[in-house]
Design a protein around this motif. Sequence first.
Motif, short mmCIF file in Angstrom:
data_model
loop_
_atom_site.label_atom_id
_atom_site.label_comp_id
_atom_site.label_asym_id
_atom_site.label_seq_id
_atom_site.Cartn_x
_atom_site.Cartn_y
_atom_site.Cartn_z
N UNK A 181 0.83 -1.20 0.00
CA UNK A 181 0.00 0.00 0.00
C UNK A 181 0.87 1.25 0.00
N UNK A 182 1.88 1.26 0.82
CA UNK A 182 2.80 2.40 0.87
C UNK A 182 3.51 2.55 -0.47
N UNK A 183 3.94 1.43 -1.04
CA UNK A 183 4.63 1.47 -2.34
C UNK A 183 3.75 2.09 -3.41
N UNK A 184 2.47 1.69 -3.39
CA UNK A 184 1.55 2.22 -4.39
C UNK A 184 1.34 3.71 -4.20
N UNK A 185 1.15 4.15 -2.96
CA UNK A 185 0.91 5.56 -2.71
C UNK A 185 2.10 6.41 -3.15
N UNK A 186 3.32 5.90 -2.91
CA UNK A 186 4.52 6.62 -3.32
C UNK A 186 4.60 6.67 -4.85
N UNK A 187 4.35 5.51 -5.47
CA UNK A 187 4.44 5.45 -6.93
C UNK A 187 3.39 6.34 -7.58
N UNK A 188 2.19 6.34 -7.01
CA UNK A 188 1.13 7.18 -7.56
C UNK A 188 1.45 8.66 -7.40
N UNK A 189 2.04 9.03 -6.26
CA UNK A 189 2.38 10.44 -6.02
C UNK A 189 3.45 10.92 -6.98
N UNK A 190 4.34 10.03 -7.37
CA UNK A 190 5.44 10.41 -8.26
C UNK A 190 5.07 10.32 -9.74
N UNK A 191 4.00 9.58 -10.03
CA UNK A 191 3.65 9.37 -11.44
C UNK A 191 2.99 10.61 -12.03
N UNK A 192 3.32 10.88 -13.28
CA UNK A 192 2.66 11.94 -14.04
C UNK A 192 2.17 11.36 -15.37
N UNK A 193 0.94 11.71 -15.76
CA UNK A 193 0.42 11.19 -17.03
C UNK A 193 1.32 11.56 -18.20
N UNK A 194 1.27 10.75 -19.22
CA UNK A 194 2.08 10.98 -20.42
C UNK A 194 1.53 12.16 -21.21
N UNK A 195 2.43 12.99 -21.69
CA UNK A 195 2.07 14.07 -22.61
C UNK A 195 2.25 13.52 -24.03
N UNK A 196 1.16 13.30 -24.71
CA UNK A 196 1.21 12.66 -26.02
C UNK A 196 1.35 13.73 -27.11
N UNK A 197 2.58 14.12 -27.40
CA UNK A 197 2.84 15.20 -28.34
C UNK A 197 2.32 14.85 -29.74
N UNK A 198 1.70 15.83 -30.34
CA UNK A 198 1.17 15.71 -31.71
C UNK A 198 -0.04 14.80 -31.81
N UNK A 199 -0.43 14.19 -30.69
CA UNK A 199 -1.58 13.29 -30.71
C UNK A 199 -2.65 13.80 -29.76
N UNK A 200 -3.89 13.50 -30.06
CA UNK A 200 -4.99 13.80 -29.16
C UNK A 200 -5.81 12.53 -28.94
N UNK A 201 -6.35 12.41 -27.75
CA UNK A 201 -7.14 11.23 -27.39
C UNK A 201 -8.57 11.67 -27.09
N UNK A 202 -9.50 11.18 -27.89
CA UNK A 202 -10.92 11.44 -27.63
C UNK A 202 -11.48 10.24 -26.88
N UNK A 203 -12.18 10.52 -25.79
CA UNK A 203 -12.71 9.46 -24.96
C UNK A 203 -14.22 9.60 -24.84
N UNK A 204 -14.93 8.47 -24.95
CA UNK A 204 -16.39 8.50 -24.86
C UNK A 204 -16.88 7.22 -24.22
N UNK A 205 -18.02 7.30 -23.54
CA UNK A 205 -18.66 6.10 -22.99
C UNK A 205 -19.81 5.63 -23.87
N UNK A 206 -19.95 6.24 -25.05
CA UNK A 206 -20.91 5.78 -26.06
C UNK A 206 -20.18 5.65 -27.38
#
Length: 366
Positions: A181-206
């Motif tokens: 649990x501690x490992x996950x919390x540390x890893x999550x705190x340090x993680x940053x989402x990827x910046x997808x240069x030149x690409x865009x992601x469209x997300x939908x639930x339909x």
Amino acid sequence: MIEKQINENLTIKKVTVEEIPDFIDSKLYNSLNVKPISEPRAKSYFHNPRALASDPVIYMLVKNNQLIGFRTILPDLVKTENNEIKFGWCSGNWIDPENRRKGYSKVILDEAYEDWQHKLMYTNFARESHLLYNKTSYFKTLLDRTRTRFYADIDVRTLLKNRKYYKWIKPVTPIINFILKISFLVKKALFRPYQLKDFSIKMSNQLPADFFAKGNRPAGLFARSVQEFRWAEKHPWLIDNEKFKSVNYPFSLYEPAHKIWYLTIQKNKQITGRLILSSRDNHLKLLYNYAKNNPHLAAKSIINLCYTNRMKTFSLMDSEISRQISKLRKPFIVSKKYKMGIYSTFDISNIDDHYIHDGDGDYMFT
């Protein structure tokens, strides 16, 4: 409804696709303590674009006027370059606990095997059913696969309880869980989402209207079309309606936290890939990969989705995306591999030449 007398005490009752509405509204269905099919799944079966009206899809085994077992079959098609084969997925098998280990499940399977002209398939998600099928001479391995599950949140007791050595580490599992649990919390705190240069992601639930525009889909063995995806979206098996919460149905039904995710990957407004995923209670799984030309970008998109929506696990069988995720930084702490397979009663030539999506069969519904 077709009835077949097996012996003086046993009868098999079969419901075809065209008989489903009348069966669901019948006194027989309403009187059954355990339902052989849920209402949402029955509607899905009835509207299946690949089903014929005469296809038998519900098999009930009755002993002394009591339902003691059932099996359902999902009609489907194999599409190769030169051929189209109609077959059925083994999609639900249940035997009353007091009548198990008496051969009743095989009685129902034998009947379906004959009705479907010896053309059935299954995937080994249900251990008990897999053991039954292995005892018959009907099925052989069509394709071996490996499912990888990445864990962001984990309970060691759940992960290792079936291991032989679990009894030796059981006393210290609370400590192991605390460290993870501690490992996950540390890893999550340090993680940053990827910046997808030149690409865009469209997300939908339909399902977006242009999701499959301009093709760009790899040839798949089961080759589900836009029509079939719209059928699956319109007639889901998992329902958030509370009236189904108390229905005695042995398989998935009431699920208020179920979602479908449609990801469209674009570069300069041109679609370069698409992914379909589903989640239940923050457990995500890949269903369809139409981004095979860019697995690295697909992997980053999935990792971002998991991080942003606090997914507890992510499961997939696509080997290339799994390999990419394993190499990338991610908000997961451990992963585990499971042996999976697709098993068939009939041969398909050049099986290695055909891509099989994770969601093929009934996996996309559950």
